[in-house]
Design a protein around this motif. Structure first.
Motif, PDB file in Angstrom:
ATOM      1  N   LYS A  97       0.848  -1.236   0.177  1.00 46.97           N
ATOM      2  CA  LYS A  97      -0.207   0.322   0.121  1.00 46.97           C
ATOM      3  C   LYS A  97       1.181   1.376  -0.171  1.00 46.97           C
ATOM      4  O   LYS A  97       1.921   1.128   0.365  1.00 46.97           O
ATOM      5  N   THR A 101      -2.673   7.049   4.832  1.00 47.84           N
ATOM      6  CA  THR A 101      -3.887   6.168   5.391  1.00 47.84           C
ATOM      7  C   THR A 101      -5.972   6.681   4.947  1.00 47.84           C
ATOM      8  O   THR A 101      -6.610   7.241   6.301  1.00 47.84           O
ATOM      9  N   LEU A 103      -9.301   5.481   3.799  1.00 46.53           N
ATOM     10  CA  LEU A 103      -9.903   3.844   3.390  1.00 46.53           C
ATOM     11  C   LEU A 103      -9.628   3.970   2.078  1.00 46.53           C
ATOM     12  O   LEU A 103      -9.559   2.683   1.742  1.00 46.53           O
ATOM     13  N   GLU A 104     -10.324   4.365   1.113  1.00 49.25           N
ATOM     14  CA  GLU A 104      -9.903   3.969  -0.250  1.00 49.25           C
ATOM     15  C   GLU A 104      -8.490   3.437  -0.986  1.00 49.25           C
ATOM     16  O   GLU A 104      -8.298   3.077  -1.793  1.00 49.25           O
ATOM     17  N   ASP A 105      -7.231   3.783   0.187  1.00 46.61           N
ATOM     18  CA  ASP A 105      -6.308   4.223  -0.295  1.00 46.61           C
ATOM     19  C   ASP A 105      -5.881   2.272  -0.924  1.00 46.61           C
ATOM     20  O   ASP A 105      -6.416   1.213  -0.294  1.00 46.61           O
ATOM     21  N   THR A 106      -5.572   1.501  -2.163  1.00 44.42           N
ATOM     22  CA  THR A 106      -5.765   0.452  -2.750  1.00 44.42           C
ATOM     23  C   THR A 106      -4.540  -0.451  -2.478  1.00 44.42           C
ATOM     24  O   THR A 106      -3.743   0.305  -2.364  1.00 44.42           O
ATOM     25  N   GLN A 107      -5.000  -1.656  -1.997  1.00 46.45           N
ATOM     26  CA  GLN A 107      -3.646  -2.225  -1.770  1.00 46.45           C
ATOM     27  C   GLN A 107      -3.216  -3.108  -3.404  1.00 46.45           C
ATOM     28  O   GLN A 107      -4.150  -3.905  -3.845  1.00 46.45           O
TER      29      GLN A 107
END
Lengths: 118, 116
Positions: A97, A101, A103-107
């Protein structure tokens, strides 16, 4: 999209040996990397979360002395399965990642490593 | 309790038809994100679509759309105009703010088979 590589893609080893799996983020800096384990026809189970430069956080039930995780740089994390046994045979997948921080941060996931311990 | 529940172990659809893959979730955190990933037989996890708990509109990405029903705690994936290449495992996942936006928890997956 961002690319995460894993090496090796497949490894067969004898019982009692140690195996190192590398996970690299190729075109972005990964502050956080994750290691998952997936048994056949099952879901991904998070093993540990590693942050660059600090000790990994292991999930309950995961032996930290058996699954050594090192996240020495912003683009590389390694998982070492020590003294591997047949029950450690599984599909190991890493993900990374980008810094942030939200929530929509893509893994972004690597292609996985299939470990077979004879 | 299961955080993410996918009740359909397998689904069949004919090419060019639409299909809905179910996902329900359980959280008391008001801030969370829902993700869908596709895993072909080769094993890599491919990100498809994201829905945030505060998003007012359903997410869409090409042929993928997410039917988000917050009160029912469901986040079903709709694939329109199915293609043979859509045959794969599909995983629903959730990330909660109370984990520091870090941990992604996966459901058990649904295997989709698209027939000609």
């Amino acid at each position: 999209g961002a690319v995460v590589s894993q090496h090796p893609s497949r490894v067969i080893c004898k019982s009692g040996t140690s195996v190192k799996i590398e996970c690299r983020s190729l075109d972005f800096q990964a502050t956080t990397m994750f290691w998952y384990r997936q048994f056949p026809k099952q879901s991904l189970m998070l093993m540990a979360t590693s942050n660059e430069g600090s000790k990994a956080t292991y999930e309950q039930g995961v032996e930290k002395d058996k699954f050594l995780i090192n996240h020495a740089s912003l683009t590389l994390s390694t998982l070492t399965v020590t003294s591997a046994h047949p029950e450690d045979s599984s599909f190991y997948i890493c993900s990374a990642k980008e810094t942030g921080t939200a929530l929509e941060d893509t893994q972004y996931f690597g292609p996985g490593t299939r470990l077979t311990v004879l | 309790a299961q955080k993410i529940t996918q009740t359909q172990p397998g689904m069949f659809v004919q090419e060019k038809e639409a299909v809905t893959l179910d996902c329900t979730y359980d959280t008391s955190d008001p801030s969370y994100g829902l993700f869908w990933y596709k895993q072909p037989s080769s094993g890599e996890m491919i990100f498809l679509i994201y829905q945030g708990s505060y998003d007012q509109q359903n997410a869409t990405e090409g042929r993928y759309s997410l039917n988000f029903q917050k009160a029912r705690k469901s986040a079903n994936l709709v694939i329109s105009a199915s293609q043979l290449g859509d045959s794969a495992m599909y995983f629903c996942a959730m990330r909660e703010a109370n984990t520091g936006f870090q941990k992604l928890v996966f459901g058990t997956g649904t295997r989709l088979l698209v027939s000609p």
